[in-house]
Design an enzyme around this catalytic site. Structure first.
Site, PDB file in Angstrom:
ATOM      1  N   ALA A 186       0.815  -1.226   0.000  1.00 46.01           N
ATOM      2  CA  ALA A 186       0.000   0.000   0.000  1.00 46.01           C
ATOM      3  C   ALA A 186       0.842   1.267   0.000  1.00 46.01           C
ATOM      4  CB  ALA A 186      -0.920  -0.003   1.217  1.00 46.01           C
TER       5      ALA A 186
ATOM      6  N   ALA B 243     -16.758  -0.707  15.925  1.00 40.38           N
ATOM      7  CA  ALA B 243     -18.115  -0.721  16.488  1.00 40.38           C
ATOM      8  C   ALA B 243     -18.611  -2.158  16.479  1.00 40.38           C
ATOM      9  CB  ALA B 243     -19.040   0.159  15.656  1.00 40.38           C
TER      10      ALA B 243
ATOM     11  N   GLU C   2     -15.649  -4.989  -3.500  1.00 42.57           N
ATOM     12  CA  GLU C   2     -15.205  -6.261  -4.073  1.00 42.57           C
ATOM     13  C   GLU C   2     -15.790  -7.460  -3.330  1.00 42.57           C
ATOM     14  OE1 GLU C   2     -12.754  -6.983  -6.854  1.00 42.57           O
ATOM     15  OE2 GLU C   2     -14.104  -8.638  -6.470  1.00 42.57           O
TER      16      GLU C   2
ATOM     17  N   VAL D  41     -19.466  -9.508  -3.959  1.00 43.69           N
ATOM     18  CA  VAL D  41     -19.794 -10.553  -4.943  1.00 43.69           C
ATOM     19  C   VAL D  41     -18.730 -11.648  -4.926  1.00 43.69           C
ATOM     20  CG1 VAL D  41     -20.279 -11.045  -7.372  1.00 43.69           C
ATOM     21  CG2 VAL D  41     -20.885  -8.812  -6.412  1.00 43.69           C
TER      22      VAL D  41
ATOM     23  N   GLY E 137     -17.386 -13.504  -2.611  1.00 47.44           N
ATOM     24  CA  GLY E 137     -16.426 -13.569  -1.504  1.00 47.44           C
ATOM     25  C   GLY E 137     -15.016 -13.169  -1.893  1.00 47.44           C
TER      26      GLY E 137
ATOM     27  N   ILE F  36     -13.148 -14.048  -4.467  1.00 41.68           N
ATOM     28  CA  ILE F  36     -12.754 -13.996  -5.891  1.00 41.68           C
ATOM     29  C   ILE F  36     -12.746 -12.528  -6.339  1.00 41.68           C
ATOM     30  CG2 ILE F  36     -13.297 -14.749  -8.243  1.00 41.68           C
ATOM     31  CD1 ILE F  36     -15.026 -16.970  -7.070  1.00 41.68           C
TER      32      ILE F  36
ATOM     33  N   GLY G 231     -21.548 -20.928   8.988  1.00 43.24           N
ATOM     34  CA  GLY G 231     -21.434 -19.475   8.802  1.00 43.24           C
ATOM     35  C   GLY G 231     -21.514 -19.031   7.347  1.00 43.24           C
TER      36      GLY G 231
ATOM     37  N   LYS H 245     -26.190 -10.122  -6.144  1.00 45.25           N
ATOM     38  CA  LYS H 245     -24.834 -10.167  -6.712  1.00 45.25           C
ATOM     39  C   LYS H 245     -24.883 -10.058  -8.242  1.00 45.25           C
ATOM     40  CE  LYS H 245     -23.237 -13.017  -2.846  1.00 45.25           C
ATOM     41  NZ  LYS H 245     -23.175 -14.400  -2.357  1.00 45.25           N
TER      42      LYS H 245
HETATM   43  N1  HSE Z   1     -24.762 -16.445   1.984  1.00 47.91           N
HETATM   44  C1  HSE Z   1     -23.745 -16.120   1.037  1.00 47.91           C
HETATM   45  C2  HSE Z   1     -23.410 -17.372   0.258  1.00 47.91           C
HETATM   46  C3  HSE Z   1     -22.534 -15.624   1.763  1.00 47.91           C
HETATM   47  O1  HSE Z   1     -23.785 -18.460   0.682  1.00 47.91           O
HETATM   48  O2  HSE Z   1     -22.784 -17.273  -0.773  1.00 47.91           O
HETATM   49  C4  HSE Z   1     -21.570 -14.906   0.881  1.00 47.91           C
HETATM   50  O3  HSE Z   1     -22.145 -13.835   0.209  1.00 47.91           O
END
Ligand code: HSE
Length: 436
Positions: A33, A43, A129, A132, A134, A136, A187, A205
């Site tokens: 950077a 927070a 970024e 969409v 995660g 990638i 998760g 997305k």
């Molecule tokens: N719930 C989303 C998924 C998480 O399963 O792709 C990531 O955006």
């Protein structure tokens, strides 16, 4: 040069991953950077999370407004998710002249046009970024790496939870509900799982990808959205028998009359790379006129994978702090004054092949009647399976694969077929894409 000060809103899965990776890779990130990047204020409604994550010497608050209004903070990283208060906080941060990084696809898909206009007015960057696919870097690839191309179409597996469910159903014969519960525990799933299984998350997305690919405003409300909750074990097995896999795809395609923007379960030939993207992994296939087909694959969810995209945005924003606003990469890839009013086309004019599953009485003339209706609507059959019934008088399952057909004609044919007294229940239909 003094380090850039980051204010983090939310210390959940992605927030925790962001704090961890920023700390672990601090030295290398600073070398990239050009200056240090430090989280200065967090927070969170769960201060115990900070202890759990080993976060020390960072100011904590339960009131996100304090972070957004803190004059020492240069970049606000919004990882709360949802529409509100995320929208109000982001707009306030922009009003205060702060740059924003967010992973919030719902926020960008629904309120992005308003947020970008405000950011433009205030001369700040809103980077997204992580919204969409995660980890990638698909926004970067589409907006910058493929900037020379006229994009023809893109097709993506952009919901990890949906892909995980379909993969487990196919590989292990597991039930839909059982796999969904596991995805939630891991998760991956959204707070409201209907966003995953009914395609809303994927539609958020897709509308972002479509805007960046074709230079049109964000139009989530015009995205055709169908989820995977009606896909049965049988459909998964019949698709396999016909040489296909069922994937939940987001498809955006430029046509002569407008842009197709649709999310739905889709049969894809088994041999395609994207048909072999399994589990929680995401993949996006982009066809540009110059480059041809390109495929982007990786983790679509998860703490550190998503943090990878969040931190890449923070580094990008840090690098652009000294460039004047007119010379930055535009939020939606095209200059704001150059967004086109190309329409999003209605589903009736979309053309795809179809997989149909019917339950029919096992008696003379049923098949002839079904194929007559299809023939009258100009629908040609490509493949056919009928399983013998196990008991006399039992309904039989008929599977048909059609050639490409106009969706409006298919709707007319299905209405007539479903009205036949020898057909039981609704016809299951899944669109088929060759993606060649
Ligand atoms: N719930 C989303 C998924 C998480 O399963 O792709 C990531 O955006």
């Amino acid at each position: 040069m003094k380090p850039v000060k980051v204010g983090l809103l939310g210390l959940g899965t992605v927030g925790g991953g962001t704090a961890t990776v920023l700390k672990r890779n601090a030295e290398e990130i600073a070398r990239r950077a050009g200056r240090g990047i430090e989280i200065d204020f967090i927070a969170t409604l769960e201060p115990e999370r900070a202890v759990e994550l080993g976060v020390k010497d960072i100011r904590l608050t339960q009131d996100a407004n304090e972070v957004v209004n803190d004059p020492n903070i240069d970049i606000i990283v919004e990882l709360i998710g949802g529409y509100s208060p995320a929208k109000e906080l982001v707009l306030q941060a922009i009003e205060n002249g702060k740059h924003v990084v967010t992973a919030n696809k719902a926020l960008i898909a629904i309120h992005g046009d308003e947020i970008f206009a405000k950011a433009q007015e205030k001369g700040v960057v809103v980077a997204f970024e992580a919204a969409v696919a995660g980890g990638i870097p698909i926004i970067k690839a589409l907006r910058e790496g493929l900037a020379a191309n006229s994009v023809e179409w893109l097709a993506g597996i952009i919901n990890g939870t949906g892909n995980f469910i379909l993969s487990e159903m196919r590989e292990k014969g597991r039930d839909f509900d059982d796999v969904l519960a596991e995805a939630q525990a891991l998760g991956y799933a959204e707070a409201d799982p209907t966003f995953d299984v009914e395609g809303i998350d994927a539609a958020h997305k897709l509308s972002i990808l479509s805007s960046i690919a074709f230079g049109v405003p964000l139009q989530f409300d015009k995205t055709y959205t169908e989820g995977i909750s009606k896909i049965t074990q049988e459909d998964v097995a019949y698709a396999e028998e016909l040489g296909y896999r069922i994937k939940h795809l987001g498809v955006a395609r430029r046509t002569a009359t407008g842009i197709e923007q649709r999310v739905h379960p889709t049969l894809i030939p088994k041999g395609r790379l994207i048909a072999n993207v399994n589990g929680v992994m995401n993949a996006v296939l982009v066809k540009g006129d110059a480059v041809g087909a390109t495929l982007y694959y990786g983790a679509g969810a998860g703490d550190e994978a998503t943090a990878s995209a969040v931190i890449a945005d923070i580094i990008d924003v840090t690098r652009t702090l000294t460039t004047d606003p007119e010379n930055r990469v535009p939020h939606l890839a095209f200059q704001p004054s150059e967004l086109a009013d190309t329409p999003i086309v209605g589903m009736d004019s979309v053309e795809t092949a179809f997989y149909l599953r019917l339950s029919a009485k096992n008696e003379a003339g049923v098949l002839a009647e079904v194929t007559r209706i299809l023939g009258d609507e100009n629908i040609s059959i490509e493949a056919f399976i009928q399983k013998e019934s196990k008991q006399a008088g039992e309904n039989v399952t008929i599977i048909l694969l059609t050639h490409r057909v106009n969706e409006g004609d298919m709707n007319k044919a299905l209405a007539q077929i479903e009205a036949l007294s020898v057909i039981q229940g609704d016809v299951m239909r899944i669109r088929v894409e060759e993606l060649s």
